[in-house]
Design a protein around this motif. Structure first.
Motif, PDB file in Angstrom:
ATOM      1  N   ASN A  81       0.820  -1.206   0.000  1.00  7.68           N
ATOM      2  CA  ASN A  81       0.000   0.000   0.000  1.00  7.68           C
ATOM      3  C   ASN A  81       0.856   1.259   0.000  1.00  7.68           C
ATOM      4  OD1 ASN A  81      -2.343  -1.614   0.306  1.00  7.68           O
ATOM      5  ND2 ASN A  81      -2.134  -1.578   2.528  1.00  7.68           N
ATOM      6  N   ARG A 105      -4.835   9.894   8.642  1.00  6.52           N
ATOM      7  CA  ARG A 105      -5.899   9.185   9.364  1.00  6.52           C
ATOM      8  C   ARG A 105      -7.085   8.888   8.453  1.00  6.52           C
ATOM      9  NH1 ARG A 105      -8.330  11.967  14.665  1.00  6.52           N
ATOM     10  NH2 ARG A 105      -8.848  13.592  13.130  1.00  6.52           N
ATOM     11  N   MET A 162      -6.005   6.302   5.437  1.00  4.54           N
ATOM     12  CA  MET A 162      -5.697   4.919   5.799  1.00  4.54           C
ATOM     13  C   MET A 162      -6.939   4.036   5.785  1.00  4.54           C
ATOM     14  SD  MET A 162      -2.727   5.075   8.742  1.00  4.54           S
ATOM     15  CE  MET A 162      -2.674   3.284   8.926  1.00  4.54           C
ATOM     16  N   ARG A 163      -8.090   4.620   5.994  1.00  2.17           N
ATOM     17  CA  ARG A 163      -9.328   3.833   6.021  1.00  2.17           C
ATOM     18  C   ARG A 163      -9.812   3.463   4.616  1.00  2.17           C
ATOM     19  NH1 ARG A 163      -9.720   6.580  10.987  1.00  2.17           N
ATOM     20  NH2 ARG A 163     -10.330   5.100  12.624  1.00  2.17           N
ATOM     21  N   GLU A 188      -4.948  -5.144   6.547  1.00  2.48           N
ATOM     22  CA  GLU A 188      -4.211  -4.628   7.696  1.00  2.48           C
ATOM     23  C   GLU A 188      -2.753  -4.321   7.379  1.00  2.48           C
ATOM     24  OE1 GLU A 188      -5.645  -3.885  10.632  1.00  2.48           O
ATOM     25  OE2 GLU A 188      -7.523  -4.392   9.617  1.00  2.48           O
ATOM     26  N   GLN A 189      -2.386  -4.290   6.106  1.00  3.17           N
ATOM     27  CA  GLN A 189      -1.002  -4.026   5.750  1.00  3.17           C
ATOM     28  C   GLN A 189      -0.585  -2.597   6.091  1.00  3.17           C
ATOM     29  OE1 GLN A 189      -0.386  -4.866   1.610  1.00  3.17           O
ATOM     30  NE2 GLN A 189      -0.159  -7.063   1.940  1.00  3.17           N
ATOM     31  N   PRO A 190       0.697  -2.384   6.412  1.00  2.00           N
ATOM     32  CA  PRO A 190       1.200  -1.012   6.615  1.00  2.00           C
ATOM     33  C   PRO A 190       1.064  -0.199   5.332  1.00  2.00           C
ATOM     34  CG  PRO A 190       2.753  -2.626   7.452  1.00  2.00           C
ATOM     35  CD  PRO A 190       1.740  -3.388   6.660  1.00  2.00           C
ATOM     36  N   ASP A 234       5.714   0.683  14.933  1.00  2.78           N
ATOM     37  CA  ASP A 234       4.443   1.324  14.602  1.00  2.78           C
ATOM     38  C   ASP A 234       4.613   2.279  13.421  1.00  2.78           C
ATOM     39  OD1 ASP A 234       2.669   0.326  16.826  1.00  2.78           O
ATOM     40  OD2 ASP A 234       4.279   1.216  18.007  1.00  2.78           O
ATOM     41  N   SER A 285       1.950   1.742  10.387  1.00  7.55           N
ATOM     42  CA  SER A 285       1.160   0.532  10.605  1.00  7.55           C
ATOM     43  C   SER A 285      -0.242   0.900  11.076  1.00  7.55           C
ATOM     44  CB  SER A 285       1.836  -0.365  11.644  1.00  7.55           C
ATOM     45  OG  SER A 285       3.043  -0.887  11.134  1.00  7.55           O
ATOM     46  N   ARG A 286      -1.161  -0.043  10.919  1.00  9.00           N
ATOM     47  CA  ARG A 286      -2.540   0.191  11.334  1.00  9.00           C
ATOM     48  C   ARG A 286      -2.643   0.378  12.846  1.00  9.00           C
ATOM     49  NH1 ARG A 286      -6.006   0.674   6.844  1.00  9.00           N
ATOM     50  NH2 ARG A 286      -7.722  -0.057   8.157  1.00  9.00           N
ATOM     51  N   SER A 287      -1.613  -0.031  13.583  1.00  8.87           N
ATOM     52  CA  SER A 287      -1.610   0.126  15.036  1.00  8.87           C
ATOM     53  C   SER A 287      -1.674   1.583  15.463  1.00  8.87           C
ATOM     54  CB  SER A 287      -0.366  -0.531  15.637  1.00  8.87           C
ATOM     55  OG  SER A 287       0.818   0.002  15.053  1.00  8.87           O
ATOM     56  N   LEU A 341      -3.835   3.791  14.278  1.00  7.09           N
ATOM     57  CA  LEU A 341      -5.191   4.332  14.158  1.00  7.09           C
ATOM     58  C   LEU A 341      -5.878   4.599  15.496  1.00  7.09           C
ATOM     59  CD1 LEU A 341      -6.667   2.617  10.981  1.00  7.09           C
ATOM     60  CD2 LEU A 341      -6.316   5.054  11.386  1.00  7.09           C
TER      61      LEU A 341
END
Length: 247
Positions: free
Chosen positions: A2, A91, A94-95, A100-102, A129, A186-188, A190
């Motif tokens: 991504n 933010r 990313m959605r 769940e890939q970075p 992260d 990373s998704r972490s 969010l």
């Protein structure tokens, strides 16, 4: 993989070149900055894209439609109603990615020799992260990292302001680095991004404020093969880097 291209912005530093177009559509070596980045990222193995748009947004949409998205999976994060700055823009964008890939975040006006695939894969392996590309170059604002390349603080050399979540932070004990406008997130991130009430905020401020809560690592790059082409005088250097490092 991504990739988010941060193309939104007023492009005021480029002057008259953005009087009738967004910065992303300013041409260098016969192609727009946006096309150069899409081709470069695609060649590096990135296959899913989100582009955030604001200034002259319809022109970016028309440009992509005319080129049939260059055969790529491209989605748009439209900030026409409100320019969200880097943090708010990331933010929101990313959605728009599936899974769940970075996400590799790349400013549209940054040209460099950074191995983006290696950067992305290294981030995944690290479990961090976020991974920030930095360099040893002069700047008015420094990020500070420890010996393990983890973010610890920030300073503004013009105002003398220093920020860090660590109360005993002493910038002289850490390594000053300049952020290069390229990072992998990373998704972490969010859940913490969602804690911010304001829609518009800086991702750099977010990183510094949360340095004690997140693993924010740096990767050192070669500042000699890097340019921020946000100013007219930098376009010549961008052309040189494109000629040697881009597809």
């Amino acid at each position: 993989m991504n990739a988010l291209i941060l193309a939104a912005g007023l492009g005021t530093r480029v002057g008259d070149l953005t009087s009738d177009r967004p910065k992303a559509l300013v041409e260098v070596c016969g192609r727009t900055m946006l096309e150069h980045q899409l081709r470069h990222l695609s060649a590096a193995g990135f296959d899913r894209f989100v582009i955030n748009i604001h200034h002259f947004a319809p022109k970016v949409k028309s440009f992509l439609e005319e080129h049939q998205n260059f055969g790529l999976d491209i989605r748009l994060s439209d900030e026409t109603d409100l320019l969200l700055d880097t943090g708010g823009g990331i933010r929101k964008a990313m959605r728009l990615f599936d899974g769940e890939q970075p996400v590799l975040v790349h400013n549209v006006d940054i040209f460099s020799s950074v191995d983006l695939k290696a950067l992305y894969c290294g981030h995944v392996e690290s479990g961090a992260d976020a991974t920030l590309v930095v360099a040893e170059r002069s700047t008015s604002r420094y990020l500070y990292f420890d010996d393990c390349s983890m973010l610890r603080g920030w300073s503004n050399e013009k105002t003398g302001q220093v920020r860090s979540p660590y109360r005993d932070f002493d910038k002289t004990a850490f390594l000053p680095r300049a952020f290069q406008g390229i990072h992998v997130v990373s998704r972490s991130l969010l859940p913490l991004l969602d804690e911010i009430a304001e829609p518009k905020f800086s991702i750099t401020d977010f990183y510094v404020d949360n340095a004690a809560r997140l693993r924010l690592r740096s990767v050192l790059s070669d500042c000699n093969n890097w340019v921020d082409a946000g100013k007219p005088e930098a376009l010549e250097r961008a052309a040189q880097i494109i000629g040697t490092c881009y597809e």
